[in-house]
Motif scaffolding. Structure first.
Motif, mmCIF file in Angstrom:
data_model
loop_
_atom_site.group_PDB
_atom_site.id
_atom_site.type_symbol
_atom_site.label_atom_id
_atom_site.label_comp_id
_atom_site.label_asym_id
_atom_site.label_seq_id
_atom_site.Cartn_x
_atom_site.Cartn_y
_atom_site.Cartn_z
ATOM 1 N N ASP A 272 0.818 -1.207 0.000
ATOM 2 C CA ASP A 272 0.000 0.000 0.000
ATOM 3 C C ASP A 272 0.856 1.262 0.000
ATOM 4 N N VAL A 273 1.914 1.264 0.815
ATOM 5 C CA VAL A 273 2.770 2.449 0.883
ATOM 6 C C VAL A 273 3.534 2.622 -0.423
ATOM 7 N N ALA A 274 4.064 1.525 -0.963
ATOM 8 C CA ALA A 274 4.786 1.609 -2.236
ATOM 9 C C ALA A 274 3.876 2.132 -3.337
ATOM 10 N N TYR A 275 2.633 1.642 -3.373
ATOM 11 C CA TYR A 275 1.659 2.102 -4.370
ATOM 12 C C TYR A 275 1.404 3.599 -4.209
ATOM 13 N N ALA A 276 1.173 4.042 -2.966
ATOM 14 C CA ALA A 276 0.852 5.443 -2.726
ATOM 15 C C ALA A 276 2.018 6.357 -3.096
ATOM 16 N N VAL A 277 3.223 5.953 -2.744
ATOM 17 C CA VAL A 277 4.390 6.767 -3.077
ATOM 18 C C VAL A 277 4.549 6.870 -4.594
ATOM 19 N N CYS A 278 4.387 5.742 -5.292
ATOM 20 C CA CYS A 278 4.473 5.770 -6.758
ATOM 21 C C CYS A 278 3.444 6.716 -7.352
ATOM 22 N N ARG A 279 2.246 6.664 -6.818
ATOM 23 C CA ARG A 279 1.196 7.522 -7.368
ATOM 24 C C ARG A 279 1.544 9.000 -7.209
ATOM 25 N N VAL A 280 2.076 9.365 -6.065
ATOM 26 C CA VAL A 280 2.491 10.757 -5.862
ATOM 27 C C VAL A 280 3.628 11.126 -6.810
ATOM 28 N N ILE A 281 4.603 10.228 -6.959
ATOM 29 C CA ILE A 281 5.752 10.509 -7.823
ATOM 30 C C ILE A 281 5.315 10.878 -9.236
ATOM 31 N N PHE A 282 4.300 10.181 -9.738
ATOM 32 C CA PHE A 282 3.909 10.389 -11.139
ATOM 33 C C PHE A 282 2.714 11.320 -11.323
ATOM 34 N N GLU A 283 1.934 11.517 -10.262
ATOM 35 C CA GLU A 283 0.730 12.329 -10.421
ATOM 36 C C GLU A 283 0.822 13.681 -9.729
ATOM 37 N N ALA A 284 1.941 13.968 -9.103
ATOM 38 C CA ALA A 284 2.129 15.269 -8.445
ATOM 39 C C ALA A 284 3.418 15.929 -8.931
ATOM 40 N N GLN A 285 3.773 15.702 -10.176
ATOM 41 C CA GLN A 285 5.035 16.258 -10.668
ATOM 42 C C GLN A 285 5.016 17.785 -10.747
ATOM 43 N N ASP A 286 3.852 18.368 -11.002
ATOM 44 C CA ASP A 286 3.767 19.830 -11.012
ATOM 45 C C ASP A 286 4.092 20.402 -9.634
ATOM 46 N N ALA A 287 3.597 19.739 -8.599
ATOM 47 C CA ALA A 287 3.860 20.209 -7.232
ATOM 48 C C ALA A 287 5.335 20.073 -6.888
ATOM 49 N N ILE A 288 5.954 18.980 -7.319
ATOM 50 C CA ILE A 288 7.389 18.789 -7.081
ATOM 51 C C ILE A 288 8.184 19.856 -7.807
ATOM 52 N N ASP A 289 7.792 20.161 -9.035
ATOM 53 C CA ASP A 289 8.507 21.165 -9.829
ATOM 54 C C ASP A 289 8.392 22.553 -9.220
ATOM 55 N N ARG A 290 7.281 22.847 -8.572
ATOM 56 C CA ARG A 290 7.146 24.167 -7.934
ATOM 57 C C ARG A 290 8.129 24.325 -6.782
ATOM 58 N N ILE A 291 8.465 23.236 -6.115
ATOM 59 C CA ILE A 291 9.406 23.294 -4.996
ATOM 60 C C ILE A 291 10.849 23.276 -5.489
ATOM 61 N N ALA A 292 11.118 22.462 -6.510
ATOM 62 C CA ALA A 292 12.474 22.332 -7.076
ATOM 63 C C ALA A 292 12.376 22.546 -8.584
ATOM 64 N N PRO A 293 12.265 23.803 -9.020
ATOM 65 C CA PRO A 293 12.025 24.070 -10.446
ATOM 66 C C PRO A 293 13.099 23.463 -11.339
ATOM 67 N N GLY A 294 12.632 22.784 -12.396
ATOM 68 C CA GLY A 294 13.558 22.232 -13.378
ATOM 69 C C GLY A 294 14.204 20.929 -12.988
ATOM 70 N N VAL A 295 13.922 20.411 -11.789
ATOM 71 C CA VAL A 295 14.549 19.151 -11.384
ATOM 72 C C VAL A 295 14.028 18.032 -12.289
ATOM 73 N N PRO A 296 14.904 17.144 -12.794
ATOM 74 C CA PRO A 296 14.427 16.055 -13.651
ATOM 75 C C PRO A 296 13.557 15.087 -12.865
ATOM 76 N N GLN A 297 12.490 14.601 -13.506
ATOM 77 C CA GLN A 297 11.550 13.712 -12.834
ATOM 78 C C GLN A 297 11.356 12.434 -13.646
ATOM 79 N N PRO A 298 10.879 11.377 -12.990
ATOM 80 C CA PRO A 298 10.705 10.100 -13.686
ATOM 81 C C PRO A 298 9.714 10.201 -14.838
ATOM 82 N N ASN A 299 9.943 9.374 -15.845
ATOM 83 C CA ASN A 299 9.074 9.272 -17.009
ATOM 84 C C ASN A 299 8.310 7.958 -16.915
#
Length: 323
Positions: A272-299
């Motif tokens: 469950d935790v692995a699933y939830a973390v994966c979902r955030v990694i791929f579905e909250a990339q805009d939020a991650i980019d706002r904190i660390a602009p331009g940081v490369p993210q998973p495809n």
């Protein structure tokens, strides 16, 4: 060791949190983001490196998006140290270069025996930087003989890759005056003239190298001739890569060696935790980019390609849902 702690209720509060006891993690409720009390520790990397920038942003967004979860990051020497921390329970997630993770899964190189780690996802790709001052006469790896060279911290993935590049170019550790300092120390030493060159393996841009380029004119050494020998000797973790000239205000694009990266976890992490973390990694990339602009993210299209590491079952469930 510096750390960043974030939680749903207390964002950006510094403190110490023990790694999660995964066997006690509750099942997901109707809302996938509702987790029983879970504390995550993310092992990142050197200050100024992409592992740390991305890891701190990810920890913040995880805590914001997942009820009942808190997260902290710890600064490390990166890949080798991170893999050991995850395998030994000192961290729940860790970033690693693909070549070092491959060694860990097989008990090769820096690892006396295989480590019990799995991949949550393939992340972005890293690029080998061999940095010299712009006025340096060094234009090839073989010219490092007799020079003062930063090879990365002793427990870093950079160290693994740098030693292999030296070896594929006919040089051993006895042929250079090797430094085992951190990235920040190596940038300062090159600027001061105390190093002739240093290696670092990172996503683009690397903030420490970028800051150095703003203070001192630098070059990256062309490493294209090292790619095939590295791949032939060590495997497909090594491929051709290019550092765009605009990355560090370089005279031209620089061919180099590229290495994939993984986010690794213990096989004991709950699905469950692995699933939830994966979902955030791929579905909250805009939020991650706002904190660390331009940081490369998973495809998402490349995420499942983590061989020889197995994908964690919780991650596999997420990727199957996404097709």
């Amino acid at each position: 060791m510096p750390s960043l702690v974030v939680s749903r209720r207390r964002l950006l509060v510094t403190g110490l949190v023990a790694p999660a006891a995964w066997s006690l993690a509750g099942c997901l409720g109707d809302d996938w983001s509702d987790l029983a009390d879970v504390d995550l520790t993310l092992a990142t990397g050197n200050p100024g490196g992409v592992f740390m920038r991305y890891g701190e942003a990810l920890a913040t967004v995880l805590a914001r998006r997942l009820d009942g979860l808190s997260a902290r990051t710890i600064a490390t020497d990166a890949s080798v140290e991170n893999l050991r921390l995850v395998a030994e329970g000192g961290a729940d997630l860790g970033f690693s270069l693909g070549d070092t993770a491959s060694d860990a899964s097989r008990g090769n190189g820096s690892f006396a025996e295989p480590l019990d780690v799995q991949a949550l996802t393939r992340s972005y790709d890293s690029f080998v930087h061999l940095v010299v001052r712009a006025d340096s006469r060094i234009t090839a790896v073989k010219q490092l003989a007799g020079r003062r060279v930063g090879l990365g911290a002793l427990s870093s993935g950079t160290r693994v890759t740098a030693e292999r590049i030296l070896g594929r170019n006919g040089l051993g550790l006895d042929d250079v005056s090797a430094s085992g300092q951190s990235l920040q120390d190596d940038t300062a030493a090159l600027e001061a003239g105390d190093l002739d060159a240093f290696f670092f393996v990172s996503g683009l841009p690397n903030e420490a190298v970028l800051d150095l380029s703003r203070r001192t004119t630098i070059r990256l050494v062309d490493l294209s001739e090292s790619v095939d020998p590295m791949a032939e000797t060590y495997g497909p973790e090594y491929v051709d890569g290019l550092v765009p000239a605009s990355t560090y205000d370089l005279p031209d694009v620089v061919p180099t060696v590229s290495v994939k990266n993984y986010l690794v976890v213990s096989s004991g992490m709950s699905d469950d935790v692995a699933y939830a973390v994966c979902r955030v990694i791929f579905e909250a990339q805009d939020a991650i980019d706002r904190i660390a602009p331009g940081v490369p993210q998973p495809n998402l299209n490349a995420a499942i390609f983590t061989s020889p590491l197995d994908l964690h079952p919780g991650a596999l469930r997420y990727f199957r849902e996404r097709g």
